[in-house]
Write an enzyme that holds these catalytic residues in place. Structure first.
Site, PDB file in Angstrom:
ATOM      1  N   HIS A  95      -8.658  -4.853   8.607  1.00  0.00           N
ATOM      2  CA  HIS A  95      -7.734  -4.660   9.720  1.00  0.00           C
ATOM      3  C   HIS A  95      -7.951  -5.644  10.856  1.00  0.00           C
ATOM      4  CE1 HIS A  95      -6.523  -0.234   8.674  1.00  0.00           C
ATOM      5  NE2 HIS A  95      -6.104  -1.121   7.799  1.00  0.00           N
TER       6      HIS A  95
ATOM      7  N   ARG B 129      -0.298 -10.282  -2.142  1.00  0.00           N
ATOM      8  CA  ARG B 129      -0.955 -11.395  -2.824  1.00  0.00           C
ATOM      9  C   ARG B 129      -0.351 -11.613  -4.216  1.00  0.00           C
ATOM     10  NH1 ARG B 129      -5.555  -9.016  -0.074  1.00  0.00           N
ATOM     11  NH2 ARG B 129      -6.341 -10.473   1.494  1.00  0.00           N
TER      12      ARG B 129
ATOM     13  N   ALA C 162       0.822  -1.211   0.000  1.00  0.00           N
ATOM     14  CA  ALA C 162       0.000   0.000   0.000  1.00  0.00           C
ATOM     15  C   ALA C 162       0.859   1.265   0.000  1.00  0.00           C
ATOM     16  CB  ALA C 162      -0.917   0.005   1.216  1.00  0.00           C
TER      17      ALA C 162
ATOM     18  N   LYS D 294      -4.441   3.043  11.181  1.00  0.00           N
ATOM     19  CA  LYS D 294      -5.741   3.494  11.687  1.00  0.00           C
ATOM     20  C   LYS D 294      -6.760   3.549  10.548  1.00  0.00           C
ATOM     21  CE  LYS D 294      -5.495   7.301   9.407  1.00  0.00           C
ATOM     22  NZ  LYS D 294      -6.491   7.512   8.318  1.00  0.00           N
TER      23      LYS D 294
ATOM     24  N   TYR E 125       0.124 -13.394   2.599  1.00  0.00           N
ATOM     25  CA  TYR E 125       0.254 -12.898   3.968  1.00  0.00           C
ATOM     26  C   TYR E 125       0.460 -14.072   4.933  1.00  0.00           C
ATOM     27  CZ  TYR E 125      -1.973  -8.869   1.726  1.00  0.00           C
ATOM     28  OH  TYR E 125      -2.284  -7.834   0.879  1.00  0.00           O
TER      29      TYR E 125
ATOM     30  N   ARG F 199     -10.759   4.983  -0.150  1.00  0.00           N
ATOM     31  CA  ARG F 199     -11.480   5.936   0.691  1.00  0.00           C
ATOM     32  C   ARG F 199     -12.883   6.232   0.162  1.00  0.00           C
ATOM     33  NH1 ARG F 199      -6.316   6.581   0.419  1.00  0.00           N
ATOM     34  NH2 ARG F 199      -5.049   7.079   2.253  1.00  0.00           N
TER      35      ARG F 199
ATOM     36  N   ASP G 196     -11.259   7.827   7.849  1.00  0.00           N
ATOM     37  CA  ASP G 196      -9.958   8.230   7.318  1.00  0.00           C
ATOM     38  C   ASP G 196      -9.355   9.409   8.061  1.00  0.00           C
ATOM     39  OD1 ASP G 196      -7.776   8.108   5.520  1.00  0.00           O
ATOM     40  OD2 ASP G 196      -8.645   9.715   4.311  1.00  0.00           O
TER      41      ASP G 196
END
Length: 330
Positions: free
Chosen positions: A79, A37, A12, A97, A58, A165, A177
């Site tokens: 998450h 992945r 990311a 977060k 992962y 987002r 966000d």
């Protein structure tokens, strides 16, 4: 010095541009693996940062003894799942977060932390920034007298339909966000919790995500008012206003990228002010180093999951308040 070995879960953007460089720059931790992945993407990012190991899943990285901890910058909706899986694999976890989209989801993360005896913390880099540590000190020392009102804003413009987002299924929205920043910083520097909240929230007609909120929160001894948006011109500000003066934080959230890393403390008559400057604060580096110290059992303040639950409880109440006219209990 024993280095804490990080594995990065995904390629990311926030990891590529901010967190991985910060970990590599830190004094007590290092990135030893990247997982994606897509193995080719993992290898590409690993080569970019001279990271020795790349994994095409992962699960494979979590099963490896090459890492001690993971940093998770996956889409928000994933998450909780991967934080629990990482904890169950015996890894310490620094999760981006917000760690969850509902406060009660954090209960299962707390349980995973406790049964595996690992460190799990939410990546609020602001709580390690010299700027915010100074604001907390000034308020505690009575530099502005009795705190009466906190005012904040955090806005940017993004209508990219492919951006997470703007995708509800991935946990998109302005409150998850950026709404978390005025809330966490106010809680952090005051040590107080909101009691009730009023809010107005608007959603994008195409995406369905919340794109604007105006919030008023009652903390008992003071009020917090702020607005956020993912479809307004860029702005960041936080002001703490007391009986004897006020503190304005010039670059409150994206320190070293938004603007001057400064705090201006003004007196009651507004004829005298003091500016505190924090050049090169490198808040992501400080976050990584603090996490590594805490993971090794050293005394170090980090964001606890119990605090994260209170933060998310605040956001949950804002959503509920947006559906009614009047106060909503947090």
């Amino acid at each position: 010095m024993t280095m804490l070995r990080f594995g990065i879960m995904s390629t990311a953007k926030i990891g590529r541009e901010l967190v991985v460089p910060a970990i590599q720059d830190a004094e007590n931790c290092v990135v030893t693996a990247i997982a994606s992945r897509d193995l080719a993407r993992a290898r590409e990012m690993a080569d970019r940062f001279s990271v020795p190991h790349a994994f095409g899943s992962y699960e494979e990285m979590l099963a490896s003894d090459l890492i001690d901890a993971v940093y998770i910058p996956l889409p928000t909706a994933q998450h909780v799942e991967w934080t629990i899986k990482a904890a169950d694999a015996g890894k310490h976890v620094l999760c981006e977060k917000p760690i969850a989209l509902k406060s009660d989801e954090i209960d299962s993360v707390i349980a995973a932390r406790d049964r595996n005896k690992v460190l799990v913390t939410e990546a609020y880099m602001v709580t390690y920034a010299p700027v915010w540590l100074k604001v907390r000190q000034l308020i505690r020392d009575g530099a502005i007298g009795k705190l009466v009102h906190v005012q904040g804003a955090f806005t940017y413009f993004n209508r990219d339909p492919g951006n997470m987002r703007n995708i509800p299924e991935l946990g998109g929205g302005a409150l998850p966000d950026i709404g978390v920043y005025p809330t966490i910083t106010t809680r952090f520097v005051t040590g107080e919790e909101p009691r009730r909240v009023q809010a107005v929230t608007r959603r994008d007609p195409d995406f369905g995500t919340d794109i604007y909120s105006s919030v008023k929160a009652d903390f008992g001894g003071f009020e917090l008012s702020f607005y956020i948006s993912t479809q307004m011109a860029n702005r960041q500000v936080m002001v703490f206003h007391g009986t004897e003066g006020f503190i304005e934080v010039k670059s409150p959230f994206n320190a070293d990228r938004w603007g001057a890393e400064e705090i201006e403390l003004s007196n009651r008559s507004h004829n005298e002010s003091t500016t505190f400057r924090f050049p090169d604060s490198r808040q992501y580096k400080r976050e990584a180093e603090a996490f590594a110290r805490a993971a090794k059992g050293e005394e170090q303040e980090v964001v606890s999951l119990e605090s994260s639950r209170l933060s998310q409880k605040f956001i949950d109440a804002i959503y509920r308040a947006s559906e009614k006219d009047g106060w909503e209990t947090v």
